[in-house]
Scaffold this active site. Structure first.
Site, short mmCIF file in Angstrom:
data_model
loop_
_atom_site.label_atom_id
_atom_site.label_comp_id
_atom_site.label_asym_id
_atom_site.label_seq_id
_atom_site.Cartn_x
_atom_site.Cartn_y
_atom_site.Cartn_z
N HIS A 8 40.14 33.13 38.25
CA HIS A 8 39.13 34.13 37.87
C HIS A 8 38.19 33.56 36.81
CE1 HIS A 8 41.14 37.32 40.08
NE2 HIS A 8 42.27 37.12 39.44
N ALA A 71 39.35 40.00 37.53
CA ALA A 71 39.87 41.12 38.32
C ALA A 71 39.88 42.41 37.51
CB ALA A 71 41.27 40.81 38.83
N GLU A 283 46.34 31.81 38.87
CA GLU A 283 45.70 32.99 38.27
C GLU A 283 44.80 32.57 37.10
OE1 GLU A 283 48.68 35.88 37.23
OE2 GLU A 283 47.26 37.50 36.94
#
Lengths: 340, 340
Positions: A8, A71, A283
């Site tokens: 991200h 997110a 992540e």
């Protein structure tokens, strides 16, 4: 090569975050100035990436990240559909700029202009823009636009079908990924994310979504939530519900990533889930940006845990590269064009 | 001896279930007859237990089950508080009858007359009745009386404090256990239960509940939901939230049971969670009543998985007996009176 399927842009330039702040303020009180995105230079974006995600990517020995907007920042439950559309477009354009600056290391996945009450058809236009015009290879689909109130329909409901049809047509997968939580019961990254992963899997187990969409591919992040730890429970529930084994009924279309931040968890993941269903991911940078005092390494340096597994070279290549190229056909094509 | 800390009366006599059906029908339409509980003989109760829970207990080589009403049957989201009170009292009385018939093999844990909008103080009276009059040793506390809508306050909120004070005063622990789900997103035993476990743990990690209640003891069932699989994530989140290690901040007061239905899950549980924090349990009969074709044994025959662990005799005794006697002081006293 080593592909991280879940990264991200959580190191956005300040002007970008200022826009969002102003946008929310303006929605809540129209008397405040309408939001305007101040100019962000390539140099600024370059620095935000080079000092962070790219640095970690290189240090950890990976090559490419499938990259999407923050997110928890998607915030579909905030404001209305018009606001979600404007914010989504700007967020995706930022990802596109990162990809243009670092085409060898990043490839785009988009957020969607979902909004409570809005039909999912309304997300198709932005998906097509990102995939067909910007070269993105997937999207993040929020199964709970209410932000932890869970007032929408399960993913197996026909509400979602027009979007799944478009995913299949465009040959792009969706990662099932919630955003922030406005429910005080659910900490975003500690409860809401993991619960959503578990919930999505159980919806697929109960339903018959992949009978209707045999070519649909969905990624459940964070190692599949609670599912591998309770794999016996899910095998048993499938039996009790008169469903085939989860490997037949769900896992032909569903993939778990490796965002599990300790060796014991990764070991379990690989013990119960077929290697064909596991995609390497970190992540980065997501829920935990800190050093684990037990290992001396970053919690989200998940490559180390996979390196420590007794995998054959062929299986290692699947997890690090092959599965991602299979699940994201447009990534595969983009890499082949480059002779990779 | 071997104590199973998590068993439910899910083989209730038909008259008992008929009462509940009539109760709900009467609430929805006052024109239907008011519910009346038909006489249930001791023989009927005896048979419902002997052929089921007691049979399995004996076959599996365990001695005693800490026994409570069917969790999904508590249905706190159905009807109003008066209805919840009536149903709860009848449900707990049934447990009491089982315990009276089989005092060597069962000891009671009560459900509570929780109801949306009702203060938790209103559950104290039934708790006291069950503990002080019926000899129960704990209770099941529903962290989401809305049945999957999660409209209430987190467990760390002062809303719950009067009840926690009473638990400490009476020296009884609570198992944090949701009931059925009226939210179509959440399958009860496949999503809602596990999500609630994960959610409760994260609430404790975020909050400071055990600073205020150093003697409070809570059990999170189903192996702690997703927590052991994501133990690295929770250690990292604790660090990022400025909290002590979860072992210090949460696990002095919180215990996980072994309702995890496969060897790989149990192995992970024991790898990351201290043996002092693990209580043997089977959920018998709970989410999955079926034979695992991979092992040829019942999914919920969790004793086999623990037997297969390389535990020392001392640690095995803690998991099977010692921890339960420590967490349920009234069980300890009841056993000591019997010279056990």
């Amino acid at each position: 090569m080593i592909i991280d399927c879940h990264g991200h842009y959580t190191t956005e330039p300040p002007a970008f975050m200022a826009f969002r702040k102003a946008q929310i303020a303006h929605f809540e009180d129209a008397a405040t100035p309408a939001p305007e995105l101040a100019a962000i230079s390539d140099a600024e974006i370059r620095e935000s990436i080079e000092m962070n995600q790219l640095k970690a990517l290189r240090e950890r020995g990976a090559d490419m990240t499938i990259f999407s907007p923050r997110a928890s920042g998607m915030g579909h439950h905030i404001g209305d559909e018009a606001m979600s559309k404007a914010w989504t477009r700007i967020s995706n354009d930022m990802i596109h700029r990162v990809v243009q600056l670092f085409p060898e290391n990043f490839i785009g996945v988009c957020q969607l202009p979902q909004s409570p009450g809005a039909p999912i058809e309304n997300s198709v236009e932005e998906l097509e823009r990102c995939v067909l015009e910007l070269g993105f290879v997937g999207c993040n689909l929020n199964p709970d636009v209410s932000g932890g109130m869970w007032t929408g329909a399960p993913l197996t409901d026909r509400f979602w079908y027009p979007f799944f049809e478009k995913l299949v047509e465009l040959e792009v997968p969706a990662m099932i990924h919630v955003s922030g939580s406005c429910n005080p019961n659910f900490h975003a990254t500690g409860a809401h994310y993991i619960n959503a992963d578990t919930t999505a899997f159980m919806q697929f187990l109960q339903g018959d979504l992949f009978r209707d969409f045999p070519d649909l591919k969905l990624i459940i992040p964070h190692g599949g939530g609670a599912v591998p730890f309770h794999w016996g429970r899910y095998r048993g529930l499938a039996q009790m519900l008169g469903r085939p084994h989860p490997n037949e009924h769900v896992m032909r279309n569903v993939f778990f990533d490796t965002c599990v931040y300790h060796q014991a968890g990764i070991d379990l993941l690989f013990r119960v889930i077929e290697v064909e269903n596991i995609l390497f991911a970190s992540e980065m940078f997501g829920a935990v940006k800190a050093i684990d005092p037990e290992t001396g390494h970053q919690f989200d340096d998940t490559k180390r845990f996979i390196d420590a597994l007794p995998l054959s070279a062929a299986n290692r290549a699947k997890v690090f590269e092959g599965n991602a190229r299979r699940v994201y056909p447009r990534l595969e094509r983009a890499l082949r064009v480059r002779g990779l």
